[in-house]
Design a protein around this motif. Sequence first.
Motif, PDB file in Angstrom:
ATOM      1  N   MET A 214       0.844  -1.183   0.000  1.00  0.00           N
ATOM      2  CA  MET A 214       0.000   0.000   0.000  1.00  0.00           C
ATOM      3  C   MET A 214       0.887   1.243   0.000  1.00  0.00           C
ATOM      4  SD  MET A 214      -2.912   1.561   0.091  1.00  0.00           S
ATOM      5  CE  MET A 214      -4.007   0.146   0.258  1.00  0.00           C
ATOM      6  N   ASN A 215       0.678   2.092  -0.997  1.00  0.00           N
ATOM      7  CA  ASN A 215       1.419   3.347  -1.064  1.00  0.00           C
ATOM      8  C   ASN A 215       0.991   4.248   0.089  1.00  0.00           C
ATOM      9  OD1 ASN A 215       2.159   6.120  -1.889  1.00  0.00           O
ATOM     10  ND2 ASN A 215       2.773   5.127  -3.790  1.00  0.00           N
ATOM     11  N   LEU A 216       1.945   4.895   0.724  1.00  0.00           N
ATOM     12  CA  LEU A 216       1.623   5.757   1.859  1.00  0.00           C
ATOM     13  C   LEU A 216       0.729   6.921   1.471  1.00  0.00           C
ATOM     14  CD1 LEU A 216       5.062   5.858   3.735  1.00  0.00           C
ATOM     15  CD2 LEU A 216       3.040   4.507   4.305  1.00  0.00           C
ATOM     16  N   ASP A 217       0.724   7.272   0.191  1.00  0.00           N
ATOM     17  CA  ASP A 217      -0.153   8.360  -0.269  1.00  0.00           C
ATOM     18  C   ASP A 217      -1.627   7.997  -0.134  1.00  0.00           C
ATOM     19  OD1 ASP A 217       2.037   9.900  -0.899  1.00  0.00           O
ATOM     20  OD2 ASP A 217       2.048   9.339  -3.029  1.00  0.00           O
ATOM     21  N   ALA A 218      -1.924   6.703   0.003  1.00  0.00           N
ATOM     22  CA  ALA A 218      -3.316   6.269   0.126  1.00  0.00           C
ATOM     23  C   ALA A 218      -3.891   6.551   1.510  1.00  0.00           C
ATOM     24  CB  ALA A 218      -3.429   4.779  -0.181  1.00  0.00           C
ATOM     25  N   PHE A 219      -3.018   6.844   2.477  1.00  0.00           N
ATOM     26  CA  PHE A 219      -3.485   7.114   3.838  1.00  0.00           C
ATOM     27  C   PHE A 219      -3.930   8.560   3.964  1.00  0.00           C
ATOM     28  CE2 PHE A 219      -1.004   3.312   4.463  1.00  0.00           C
ATOM     29  CZ  PHE A 219      -1.684   2.633   5.468  1.00  0.00           C
ATOM     30  N   GLU A 220      -5.066   8.756   4.596  1.00  0.00           N
ATOM     31  CA  GLU A 220      -5.551  10.100   4.889  1.00  0.00           C
ATOM     32  C   GLU A 220      -5.718  10.266   6.394  1.00  0.00           C
ATOM     33  OE1 GLU A 220      -9.614  11.089   3.911  1.00  0.00           O
ATOM     34  OE2 GLU A 220     -10.086   8.973   3.524  1.00  0.00           O
ATOM     35  N   THR A 221      -5.550  11.483   6.856  1.00  0.00           N
ATOM     36  CA  THR A 221      -5.689  11.770   8.279  1.00  0.00           C
ATOM     37  C   THR A 221      -7.166  11.840   8.638  1.00  0.00           C
ATOM     38  OG1 THR A 221      -3.605  13.004   8.309  1.00  0.00           O
ATOM     39  CG2 THR A 221      -5.151  13.402  10.117  1.00  0.00           C
ATOM     40  N   LEU A 222      -7.555  11.070   9.650  1.00  0.00           N
ATOM     41  CA  LEU A 222      -8.946  11.028  10.090  1.00  0.00           C
ATOM     42  C   LEU A 222      -9.190  11.895  11.315  1.00  0.00           C
ATOM     43  CD1 LEU A 222      -9.569   7.182   9.728  1.00  0.00           C
ATOM     44  CD2 LEU A 222      -9.962   8.982   8.031  1.00  0.00           C
ATOM     45  N   ALA A 223      -8.166  12.088  12.125  1.00  0.00           N
ATOM     46  CA  ALA A 223      -8.281  12.927  13.323  1.00  0.00           C
ATOM     47  C   ALA A 223      -6.890  13.313  13.788  1.00  0.00           C
ATOM     48  CB  ALA A 223      -9.016  12.190  14.442  1.00  0.00           C
ATOM     49  N   THR A 224      -6.767  14.498  14.351  1.00  0.00           N
ATOM     50  CA  THR A 224      -5.494  14.964  14.903  1.00  0.00           C
ATOM     51  C   THR A 224      -5.738  15.532  16.302  1.00  0.00           C
ATOM     52  OG1 THR A 224      -5.771  17.163  13.915  1.00  0.00           O
ATOM     53  CG2 THR A 224      -4.562  15.520  12.623  1.00  0.00           C
ATOM     54  N   GLY A 225      -4.645  15.830  16.993  1.00  0.00           N
ATOM     55  CA  GLY A 225      -4.757  16.418  18.317  1.00  0.00           C
ATOM     56  C   GLY A 225      -4.940  15.410  19.420  1.00  0.00           C
ATOM     57  N   LEU A 226      -4.734  14.132  19.132  1.00  0.00           N
ATOM     58  CA  LEU A 226      -4.823  13.093  20.153  1.00  0.00           C
ATOM     59  C   LEU A 226      -3.477  12.965  20.862  1.00  0.00           C
ATOM     60  CD1 LEU A 226      -6.696  10.383  18.041  1.00  0.00           C
ATOM     61  CD2 LEU A 226      -7.667  12.251  19.381  1.00  0.00           C
ATOM     62  N   ASP A 227      -3.515  12.488  22.098  1.00  0.00           N
ATOM     63  CA  ASP A 227      -2.306  12.401  22.913  1.00  0.00           C
ATOM     64  C   ASP A 227      -1.712  10.997  22.808  1.00  0.00           C
ATOM     65  OD1 ASP A 227      -0.297  12.664  24.767  1.00  0.00           O
ATOM     66  OD2 ASP A 227      -1.627  12.861  26.505  1.00  0.00           O
TER      67      ASP A 227
END
Length: 274
Positions: free
Chosen positions: A1-14
């Motif tokens: 799986m190419n890393l470009d296929a990953f999308e960010t679903l949420a940020t700001g988690l600890d």
Amino acid sequence: MNLDAFETLATGLDHPEGVTAGPDGTLYAGGEAGQVYRIGEGGSVEELASTGGFLYGVTLDGDGNVYACDYGNASVARIADGESSTYSAGTPERPMRVPNFAAFDDAGNLYVTDSGEWGDDDGLVYRVAPGGGTTVWSEAVPRFPNGCCLTAEGDALLVVESRGRAVMRVPIAEDGGAGAPELVADLTGAQPDGIAMAEDGTMFVGCYRPDRIFRLEPDGRAEVWADDPDGVVLNQPANVAFLGERIVVSSLGGWSLVGAPAGTRGLRLRYPSI
């Protein structure tokens, strides 16, 4: 799986380690300071509660209550209506030390891995009955037992042994006892951590080291599905979970959840009413 296929679903988690999907498909994760997160539409992050510990694996029951493996408090916490309480701390003879991951069966029994001390090979698996009554279920997967999930038939628990570099299958007997473990996959060269199963029997395994996700065929044949030598997209991808036909990956080394198409649909988890 190419890393470009990953999308960010949420940020700001600890530094989330555990991630799971609830009965309605909502994502949940845990934080390094005991935070229990619910991920809403568009990646919005809501903190439901905090145990004050350090959360590893998280799972839910049919009423939406969260059960979190809390390393900091050496217990499984139950979060209901924003309040946290201790669901299990092991047994008087064998108190929990490193509760790492948990999975429900159809009857509401919660299987909890306790990793033990790294290098001592003294890990075990508890079985917590509905209401919290706890027994030691198996001591036969002692090499730092970590992620776990049930098979589609519910006849076995798949357990990742991080120090054993392996995925093991522990049969569940008709009386509920544990059978002799069987090797599913040898992952020598990595430190596997979490596991998720698809409807077709395919398994995905996240690794604490290196920053890698394996795809396992039902017969245990392993291939590297995604690899991130720089640890930027997959930053210690400790745990994985299905959200429909997408794999969601936690970032223990960072602050996000990312996802990518898996090419197969995830096996629905058990969500019993307790």
